[in-house]
Design an enzyme around this catalytic site. Structure first.
Site, PDB file in Angstrom:
ATOM      1  N   ARG A 229     -85.450 107.751 -45.230  1.00 15.90           N
ATOM      2  CA  ARG A 229     -84.224 108.496 -45.520  1.00 15.90           C
ATOM      3  C   ARG A 229     -83.767 108.170 -46.927  1.00 15.90           C
ATOM      4  O   ARG A 229     -84.145 107.142 -47.504  1.00 15.90           O
ATOM      5  CB  ARG A 229     -83.114 108.152 -44.524  1.00 15.90           C
ATOM      6  CG  ARG A 229     -82.623 106.718 -44.578  1.00 15.90           C
ATOM      7  CD  ARG A 229     -81.286 106.566 -43.872  1.00 15.90           C
ATOM      8  NE  ARG A 229     -80.875 105.172 -43.778  1.00 15.90           N
ATOM      9  CZ  ARG A 229     -80.305 104.465 -44.756  1.00 15.90           C
ATOM     10  NH1 ARG A 229     -80.126 105.014 -45.943  1.00 15.90           N
ATOM     11  NH2 ARG A 229     -79.938 103.210 -44.577  1.00 15.90           N
TER      12      ARG A 229
ATOM     13  N   ASP B 107     -77.562  94.705 -53.612  1.00 19.29           N
ATOM     14  CA  ASP B 107     -77.328  96.009 -52.992  1.00 19.29           C
ATOM     15  C   ASP B 107     -76.777  96.965 -54.051  1.00 19.29           C
ATOM     16  O   ASP B 107     -77.466  97.305 -54.991  1.00 19.29           O
ATOM     17  CB  ASP B 107     -76.384  95.837 -51.794  1.00 19.29           C
ATOM     18  CG  ASP B 107     -76.499  96.961 -50.780  1.00 19.29           C
ATOM     19  OD1 ASP B 107     -76.607  98.133 -51.198  1.00 19.29           O
ATOM     20  OD2 ASP B 107     -76.451  96.694 -49.573  1.00 19.29           O
TER      21      ASP B 107
ATOM     22  N   ASN C 183     -81.250 106.720 -49.532  1.00 19.15           N
ATOM     23  CA  ASN C 183     -80.276 105.634 -49.495  1.00 19.15           C
ATOM     24  C   ASN C 183     -79.256 105.840 -50.621  1.00 19.15           C
ATOM     25  O   ASN C 183     -78.561 106.838 -50.635  1.00 19.15           O
ATOM     26  CB  ASN C 183     -80.974 104.274 -49.570  1.00 19.15           C
ATOM     27  CG  ASN C 183     -80.058 103.129 -49.143  1.00 19.15           C
ATOM     28  OD1 ASN C 183     -79.389 103.225 -48.114  1.00 19.15           O
ATOM     29  ND2 ASN C 183     -80.025 102.071 -49.915  1.00 19.15           N
TER      30      ASN C 183
ATOM     31  N   ASN D 182     -81.483 101.098 -54.305  1.00 21.93           N
ATOM     32  CA  ASN D 182     -80.089 100.682 -54.271  1.00 21.93           C
ATOM     33  C   ASN D 182     -79.477 100.744 -55.654  1.00 21.93           C
ATOM     34  O   ASN D 182     -79.779 101.635 -56.428  1.00 21.93           O
ATOM     35  CB  ASN D 182     -79.957  99.303 -53.605  1.00 21.93           C
ATOM     36  CG  ASN D 182     -79.320  99.399 -52.234  1.00 21.93           C
ATOM     37  OD1 ASN D 182     -78.397 100.176 -52.013  1.00 21.93           O
ATOM     38  ND2 ASN D 182     -79.836  98.645 -51.285  1.00 21.93           N
TER      39      ASN D 182
ATOM     40  N   GLU E 217     -70.690 102.347 -47.758  1.00 21.25           N
ATOM     41  CA  GLU E 217     -71.590 102.470 -48.909  1.00 21.25           C
ATOM     42  C   GLU E 217     -71.079 103.539 -49.871  1.00 21.25           C
ATOM     43  O   GLU E 217     -70.191 104.328 -49.552  1.00 21.25           O
ATOM     44  CB  GLU E 217     -73.006 102.853 -48.450  1.00 21.25           C
ATOM     45  CG  GLU E 217     -73.937 101.687 -48.175  1.00 21.25           C
ATOM     46  CD  GLU E 217     -74.412 100.983 -49.441  1.00 21.25           C
ATOM     47  OE1 GLU E 217     -73.939 101.328 -50.550  1.00 21.25           O
ATOM     48  OE2 GLU E 217     -75.254 100.088 -49.337  1.00 21.25           O
TER      49      GLU E 217
END
Length: 303
Positions: A109, A214, A111, A160, A17
């Site tokens: 959390r 995403d 991202n 995202n 990521e």
């Protein structure tokens, strides 16, 4: 259009990521999110360096810090921490915490997160227990040096893709759980967002098997590039019309994020994941050349 997709050597990440191109070091930084590992792909050496962050289980993004060549902002659980790393050593250490969000929500959390064109932090949270694709317990924030964390948006599913088109004064944001890309009017001087508008709805492409958007980036012509988790593709889209200009097919399914880089900023780097026992080459990081497009370099975080 003839484009070419090639794997970067030894680039595996179980949940790759956060690709960020650093011009000064001619390097691509990215993370292996669920094991607290940060990566640096050195363009000239064609080599990937990896470091475990001491004492951390998550590394959700990595952002170089302005004028501090061995310091990086990294997302660890709900904290944004400063990590010291020389880009080569196999271990990195946390120096301090810049800020924390949603401290009481232990199932959440941070991202995805990026810097805006002025070096501000913009990023958000998600719930990471249960069915993550049906919960909306996350929030989107910004932060700038000397200031407090500011909430931009609540009731976010999975924070995202983030991208800015400074010429068009637009900020693009993806909440994966809505399957949509939203455009906001963006005041780059204040960070204020307004007038949200859906510019790309991935449910309309394959309604029987919804695509999960995403990570995302933008090119110098104002087109957005949307990675599709479970879709095996990156879509190049004109956000004004919503039209798909190109579908870039990647040889694995879980496409997580994208960033332009390389000496000419004309290489599209693509991170992927190997969640739930995907076949090889899941988790590989790729470069896509021949797109006849250029992007913007990553902006270091100002602290």
């Amino acid at each position: 259009m003839s484009y070419k997709v090639e794997a970067l050597p030894d680039s595996y990440a179980g949940l790759g990521e956060g690709p960020h191109w650093d011009v000064a070091r001619q390097s691509l930084y990215y993370v292996d999110l669920e094991v607290g590992v940060i990566h640096r792909y050195d363009y000239k050496q064609n080599k990937v360096y990896k470091a475990q962050i001491q004492g951390e289980e998550f590394a959700s993004f990595i952002l170089p810090i302005e004028n501090r060549p061995q310091e990086f902002a990294v997302g660890c659980n709900r904290r944004c921490v400063v990590v010291q790393w020389d880009g080569v050593a196999p271990v990195a250490k946390v120096l301090r915490t810049l800020f924390e969000v949603q401290p009481g929500l232990v199932d959440n959390r941070i991202n995805d997160a990026k810097t805006d064109p002025r070096g501000r932090f913009v990023g958000g949270t998600m719930c990471c227990t249960g069915d993550i694709f049906t919960q909306f317990k996350g929030e989107l924030y910004d932060w700038q040096a000397g200031g407090e964390v500011r909430k931009i948006k609540g009731e976010v599913g999975i924070s995202n893709g983030l991208a800015w088109d400074e010429k068009a004064k637009k900020f693009y944001f993806i909440d994966t759980n809505t399957h949509e890309v939203n455009a906001y009017d963006y005041n780059v001087e204040t960070g204020a967002v307004s007038n949200p508008k859906v510019v790309f709805d991935l449910r309309k492409i394959r309604p029987n098997t919804p695509l999960y958007p995403d990570g995302m980036t933008v090119d110098t012509e104002g087109n957005i590039y949307v990675a599709t988790f479970n879709g095996g593709s990156v879509f190049k889209v004109n956000p004004s019309s919503g039209k798909i200009l190109l579908e870039i097919k990647i040889p694995t399914t879980q496409i997580t994020s994208v960033a332009f880089g390389g000496p000419q900023l004309d290489i599209l780097y693509v991170t992927t994941a190997n969640k739930f026992d995907q076949p090889v080459p899941a988790g590989t990081t790729y470069k896509v050349t021949g797109l006849n497009a250029k992007g913007y370099p990553g902006v270091p975080l100002k602290v």
